[in-house]
Design a protein around this motif. Structure first.
Motif, PDB file in Angstrom:
ATOM      1  N   LEU A 515      44.907   7.439  69.945  1.00 16.25           N
ATOM      2  CA  LEU A 515      44.047   8.198  70.174  1.00 16.25           C
ATOM      3  C   LEU A 515      44.782   9.709  71.002  1.00 16.25           C
ATOM      4  CD1 LEU A 515      41.000   6.468  71.839  1.00 16.25           C
ATOM      5  CD2 LEU A 515      41.146   7.354  69.554  1.00 16.25           C
ATOM      6  N   GLY A 516      45.598   9.238  72.062  1.00 14.97           N
ATOM      7  CA  GLY A 516      46.457  10.406  72.419  1.00 14.97           C
ATOM      8  C   GLY A 516      47.376  11.303  71.563  1.00 14.97           C
ATOM      9  N   ALA A 517      47.682  10.586  70.450  1.00 16.37           N
ATOM     10  CA  ALA A 517      48.438  11.251  69.412  1.00 16.37           C
ATOM     11  C   ALA A 517      47.955  12.426  68.736  1.00 16.37           C
ATOM     12  CB  ALA A 517      49.226  10.314  68.460  1.00 16.37           C
ATOM     13  N   GLY A 518      46.530  12.299  68.732  1.00 15.91           N
ATOM     14  CA  GLY A 518      45.749  13.396  68.048  1.00 15.91           C
ATOM     15  C   GLY A 518      45.458  14.581  68.902  1.00 15.91           C
ATOM     16  N   THR A 519      46.057  14.622  70.135  1.00 19.66           N
ATOM     17  CA  THR A 519      46.162  15.981  70.883  1.00 19.66           C
ATOM     18  C   THR A 519      47.183  16.958  70.741  1.00 19.66           C
ATOM     19  OG1 THR A 519      47.745  14.960  72.708  1.00 19.66           O
ATOM     20  CG2 THR A 519      45.348  14.755  72.914  1.00 19.66           C
ATOM     21  N   LEU A 520      48.381  16.583  70.010  1.00 20.92           N
ATOM     22  CA  LEU A 520      49.195  17.467  69.413  1.00 20.92           C
ATOM     23  C   LEU A 520      49.023  18.246  68.056  1.00 20.92           C
ATOM     24  CD1 LEU A 520      52.415  15.259  70.210  1.00 20.92           C
ATOM     25  CD2 LEU A 520      51.769  17.298  71.236  1.00 20.92           C
ATOM     26  N   SER A 582      49.043   4.482  61.599  1.00 18.23           N
ATOM     27  CA  SER A 582      49.456   5.656  61.080  1.00 18.23           C
ATOM     28  C   SER A 582      48.614   6.690  60.825  1.00 18.23           C
ATOM     29  CB  SER A 582      50.571   5.308  60.075  1.00 18.23           C
ATOM     30  OG  SER A 582      49.970   4.826  58.881  1.00 18.23           O
ATOM     31  N   PHE A 583      47.477   6.097  59.952  1.00 21.93           N
ATOM     32  CA  PHE A 583      46.485   6.857  59.472  1.00 21.93           C
ATOM     33  C   PHE A 583      45.492   7.598  60.816  1.00 21.93           C
ATOM     34  CE2 PHE A 583      41.948   7.406  58.351  1.00 21.93           C
ATOM     35  CZ  PHE A 583      42.003   8.113  57.256  1.00 21.93           C
ATOM     36  N   PHE A 584      45.235   6.610  61.761  1.00 19.66           N
ATOM     37  CA  PHE A 584      44.307   7.250  62.812  1.00 19.66           C
ATOM     38  C   PHE A 584      45.300   8.071  63.882  1.00 19.66           C
ATOM     39  CE2 PHE A 584      41.418   3.854  61.446  1.00 19.66           C
ATOM     40  CZ  PHE A 584      40.514   4.665  61.275  1.00 19.66           C
ATOM     41  N   ALA A 585      46.589   7.860  63.909  1.00 17.22           N
ATOM     42  CA  ALA A 585      47.328   8.586  64.905  1.00 17.22           C
ATOM     43  C   ALA A 585      47.432  10.058  64.597  1.00 17.22           C
ATOM     44  CB  ALA A 585      48.998   7.973  64.535  1.00 17.22           C
ATOM     45  N   SER A 586      47.271  10.374  63.173  1.00 15.22           N
ATOM     46  CA  SER A 586      47.141  11.929  63.181  1.00 15.22           C
ATOM     47  C   SER A 586      45.473  12.089  62.702  1.00 15.22           C
ATOM     48  CB  SER A 586      47.755  12.304  61.673  1.00 15.22           C
ATOM     49  OG  SER A 586      47.574  11.488  60.677  1.00 15.22           O
ATOM     50  N   GLY A 587      44.859  11.268  62.260  1.00 10.48           N
ATOM     51  CA  GLY A 587      43.383  11.518  62.013  1.00 10.48           C
ATOM     52  C   GLY A 587      42.615  11.557  63.072  1.00 10.48           C
ATOM     53  N   SER A 588      43.002  11.118  64.477  1.00  7.38           N
ATOM     54  CA  SER A 588      42.204  10.910  65.545  1.00  7.38           C
ATOM     55  C   SER A 588      42.275  12.510  66.093  1.00  7.38           C
ATOM     56  CB  SER A 588      42.969  10.228  66.715  1.00  7.38           C
ATOM     57  OG  SER A 588      44.388  10.875  67.061  1.00  7.38           O
ATOM     58  N   VAL A 589      42.885  13.423  65.490  1.00  9.20           N
ATOM     59  CA  VAL A 589      42.499  15.017  65.708  1.00  9.20           C
ATOM     60  C   VAL A 589      40.989  15.457  65.587  1.00  9.20           C
ATOM     61  CG1 VAL A 589      43.320  15.655  63.389  1.00  9.20           C
ATOM     62  CG2 VAL A 589      43.695  17.147  65.382  1.00  9.20           C
ATOM     63  N   ALA A 590      40.306  14.382  64.560  1.00  9.87           N
ATOM     64  CA  ALA A 590      39.045  14.686  64.546  1.00  9.87           C
ATOM     65  C   ALA A 590      38.226  14.530  65.528  1.00  9.87           C
ATOM     66  CB  ALA A 590      38.629  13.967  63.293  1.00  9.87           C
ATOM     67  N   ILE A 591      38.497  13.479  66.361  1.00  9.37           N
ATOM     68  CA  ILE A 591      37.744  13.187  67.765  1.00  9.37           C
ATOM     69  C   ILE A 591      37.635  14.522  68.605  1.00  9.37           C
ATOM     70  CG2 ILE A 591      37.810  11.890  69.596  1.00  9.37           C
ATOM     71  CD1 ILE A 591      38.827   9.780  68.029  1.00  9.37           C
ATOM     72  N   TYR A 592      38.836  15.047  68.887  1.00 14.83           N
ATOM     73  CA  TYR A 592      39.202  16.307  69.655  1.00 14.83           C
ATOM     74  C   TYR A 592      38.448  17.596  69.009  1.00 14.83           C
ATOM     75  CZ  TYR A 592      42.368  13.375  71.928  1.00 14.83           C
ATOM     76  OH  TYR A 592      43.085  12.066  72.687  1.00 14.83           O
ATOM     77  N   ILE A 593      38.240  17.628  67.697  1.00 13.36           N
ATOM     78  CA  ILE A 593      37.874  18.677  67.072  1.00 13.36           C
ATOM     79  C   ILE A 593      36.358  18.512  67.081  1.00 13.36           C
ATOM     80  CG2 ILE A 593      36.954  19.845  64.650  1.00 13.36           C
ATOM     81  CD1 ILE A 593      39.973  19.338  64.054  1.00 13.36           C
ATOM     82  N   PHE A 594      35.683  17.207  67.104  1.00 16.63           N
ATOM     83  CA  PHE A 594      34.432  17.152  67.399  1.00 16.63           C
ATOM     84  C   PHE A 594      33.994  17.333  68.987  1.00 16.63           C
ATOM     85  CE2 PHE A 594      30.500  14.489  68.050  1.00 16.63           C
ATOM     86  CZ  PHE A 594      29.664  14.887  67.152  1.00 16.63           C
ATOM     87  N   LEU A 595      34.707  16.939  69.908  1.00 15.67           N
ATOM     88  CA  LEU A 595      34.681  17.133  71.221  1.00 15.67           C
ATOM     89  C   LEU A 595      34.503  18.888  71.464  1.00 15.67           C
ATOM     90  CD1 LEU A 595      36.708  14.423  72.865  1.00 15.67           C
ATOM     91  CD2 LEU A 595      34.264  14.513  72.881  1.00 15.67           C
ATOM     92  N   TYR A 596      35.404  19.407  70.781  1.00 18.52           N
ATOM     93  CA  TYR A 596      35.349  20.907  70.882  1.00 18.52           C
ATOM     94  C   TYR A 596      34.243  21.536  70.189  1.00 18.52           C
ATOM     95  CZ  TYR A 596      37.134  25.635  70.223  1.00 18.52           C
ATOM     96  OH  TYR A 596      37.137  27.208  70.274  1.00 18.52           O
TER      97      TYR A 596
END
Length: 654
Positions: A515-520, A582-596
């Motif tokens: 989950l933290g990887a999506g911040t980058l 590996s899929f969700f490491a970069s795909g977790s960026v979607a969580i932060y986009i939704f929060l944004y």
């Protein structure tokens, strides 16, 4: 000039300007003095509700010939555009003033209530002349602000005023071309299409290069309009002061509509007439976004080069320099990623679902790259409304073949070459993302239908979308799956043990790292995301596709680096379940986009009114976030798969 030189020159221009090109539309329309000019009207729009409504849903004047719909493409219909003819008529280079349009019927209670509601919700009227939207200029604190359209009315001290008089200014430029050049294809050849000669063609002509409107609220003398017909002159001077309002709307009283038009010659040439609409201030902010992304990439690249590549290459070099006996002894003393050699390619849980997501992700990512590239090169002209959405839909359908190929070939790779079940995987890949999209759009469409909004997708368009889905996308995906089944599967460089290795207890939960990887990745696009959100939800024109293309490429690089580094970290702690991570490491960026998106709703769309509008916003945001997750997750998985395959193919530890 060779094709390589042309490509390099084009990309250099895009990277230098950031804005990309745009084609101004079809060839110029030559109009001689006195030629009729017809104004069209688009749907009423508001940032408060995000629900467009027909212009004629309000008690406005209607054309003599009746309301007629303009031909609209699929993209316009999906965007909620409903372009119709309007009662406003001009004559080229003929200034007119105090033109009487009509007097409405006495406002009923329903009409009065509806007008007040539309004024409260800040609805805008969007007029169009020669494919140019009407533009309005206002001053605020010494700055000149630019708007498209004009408000229905305004509320001052609990009194509602309607803008019932419009002051138009049409900017024109002399028609100078004797022939019109149309570029056919993408090569160097140019076909010159001579202008058709007709009677009066030798007369000096003009082209429309600008369309401005000033709305005013004025009180008319009812006794002067009783016998007037449409387009006759109102027998009293009208003073149009945009800073004052004087026409309050009252139940049971009619409204008089008038307008005036003035033509003004301009130095603006026809190819540049859209510059006023596409001019976006703050280009330094876009460059700051790109610089920010480059810093993130440099940081991650440093980790990859210093920690990852150096360590792995050192281990491989040491191993290759040993003789066979020393290699056997070293194999007994393995540590870190070398311990999971017999489990690293063990099939993940729910392998079919993973293959489906990767296939759909390839399709969405390919669509995004091709569409944005074409837009940056100018093929998605703003003069052709709906072209961007239509192009996205077209490329998505065509790339179904890539989705089927990747999904089925990955399925066969996981199954070690087994063909069983490939048809099911290809079929599910063809239906997974479109099925969710149709479900979301159907629910939102029921809300729009219930509100009688023109933003609702017509039933006929729904049928067309279903036909495109099942007659083009599904067959192409199955065809791609067939090619994927025929292609040779990717062979693993090492054998998989029959008994799974136990994963040691970890100090930190692996999902926390994922989950933290999506911040980058989010850090590379959040600035550009603001401009995109403003374009979608606040009615601003977005056309800096050059910047967007650069940010997209940087996002792909960051996603690949993040997932690759995280996969290596998991292997080093003997966690061989890297597939989904590996899929969700970069795909977790979607969580932060939704929060944004939620943050944007709360702080930037404060005026958004009603639960229906908020539901529409969140529904469309969820749809966007799902697409982003599939695309970015696919980048992360494919980069990690390549890395793991390369890593264990470089040395035999069996």
């Amino acid at each position: 000039m060779g094709h390589v030189e042309i490509w390099v020159l084009t990309m250099c221009v895009i990277f230098q300007s950031g804005y990309g090109f745009y084609l101004p539309g079809s060839y110029p329309h030559k109009c001689v003095v006195g030629d009729p000019l017809s104004v069209k009207v688009n749907s009423l729009t508001s940032i408060d509700t995000e629900m467009p409504f027909s212009y004629y849903s309000l008690p406005f004047c209607k054309p003599k010939e009746g309301v007629k719909d303009s031909a609209e493409n699929l993209g316009e219909l999906l965007m909620g555009d409903r372009i119709e003819n309007s009662p406003y008529k001009f004559k080229m280079y003929v200034n007119e003033s105090e033109i009487f349009l009509c007097q409405s019927k006495k406002l009923s209670a329903d009409d009065f209530k509806l007008l007040k509601k539309r004024i409260d919700e800040m609805y805008q009227v969007n007029l169009i002349l020669d494919n140019l939207p009407a533009i309005r200029y206002t001053k605020k604190e010494g700055f000149m602000l630019r708007w498209t359209g004009y408000p229905v009315g305004v509320k001052v001290q609990n009194v509602y005023y309607l803008f019932n008089h419009l002051k138009f200014k049409v900017l024109i430029h002399k028609y100078e071309e004797t022939s019109v050049a149309r570029v056919m294809g993408t090569g160097d050849a140019v076909e010159v299409m001579p202008t058709v000669t007709k009677e009066g063609s030798d007369m000096p002509g003009h082209m429309v290069v600008g369309f401005e409107v000033v709305p005013c609220s004025v009180v008319h003398d009812g006794t002067l309009v009783n016998k007037l017909k449409m387009y006759e002159k109102y027998q009293s001077p009208i003073k149009c002061d945009p800073n004052a309002v004087s026409m309050p709307i009252k139940e049971g009283e009619p409204i008089v509509f008038t307008y005036e038009v003035a033509f003004e010659e301009s130095d603006i040439k026809w190819p540049s007439r859209w510059d006023a609409y596409l001019k976006m201030e703050g280009s330094k902010v876009h460059w700051f976004s790109i610089l920010n992304s480059l810093l993130v990439i440099t940081f991650l690249a440093g980790i990859v080069l210093v920690i990852f590549l150096r360590t792995v290459r050192r281990d491989l070099t040491r191993y290759e320099e040993l003789d066979k006996e020393s290699q056997v002894q070293m194999n007994e003393e393995l540590s870190g990623w070398k311990l999971v050699v017999g489990d690293v390619f063990r099939a993940p849980s729910n392998p079919a679902l993973l293959c489906i997501l990767i296939g759909d992700g390839v399709q969405i990512l390919g669509m995004a790259i091709v569409t944005i590239l074409f837009a940056a090169l100018g093929f998605m002209s703003p003069a052709s409304r709906g072209t961007l959405i239509t192009g996205m839909l077209f490329f998505y359908l065509i790339l179904g073949i890539a989705a089927g190929y990747v999904a089925v070939r990955l399925w066969r790779t996981i199954g070690c070459g087994d063909h069983k079940g490939w048809i099911s995987v290809a079929w599910k890949a063809a239906c997974f993302f479109p099925g969710i999209a149709f479900l979301i759009l159907t629910i939102l469409n029921f809300l729009l239908w219930g509100s009688h909004s023109t933003g609702a997708i017509p039933f006929a368009v729904f049928v067309i979308l279903l036909l495109l889905w099942f007659c083009i996308s599904v067959p192409l995906t199955l065809l791609g799956g067939y090619f994927g089944a025929k292609a040779h599967h990717i062979e693993y460089p090492v054998r998989t043990n029959q008994i799974p290795r136990e994963i040691p207890a970890q100090k930190y939960p692996s999902w926390l790292l994922v989950l933290g990887a999506g911040t980058l990745p989010f850090g590379t696009l959040f600035i550009e995301l603001f401009f995109i959100m403003s374009s979608i939800w606040m009615g601003r024109v977005y056309y800096v596709f050059g910047f967007l293309f650069i940010v997209l490429i940087l996002l792909v690089v960051v996603c690949a680096e993040v997932s690759l580094v995280l996969t290596y970290m998991h292997l080093c702690v003997e966690d061989w379940k890297w597939w989904w991570k590996s899929f969700f490491a970069s795909g977790s960026v979607a969580i932060y986009i939704f929060l944004y998106s939620i943050n944007y709703l709360i702080f930037d769309l404060k005026s958004l009114s009603g639960p229906v509008s908020a539901t529409l916003y969140l529904g469309y945001s969820l749809f966007m976030v799902l697409a982003v997750m599939l695309a970015t997750g696919t980048v992360g998985f494919l980069s990690s798969f390549w890395f793991v395959h390369y890593l264990f193919a470089s040395v035999k530890l069996d």
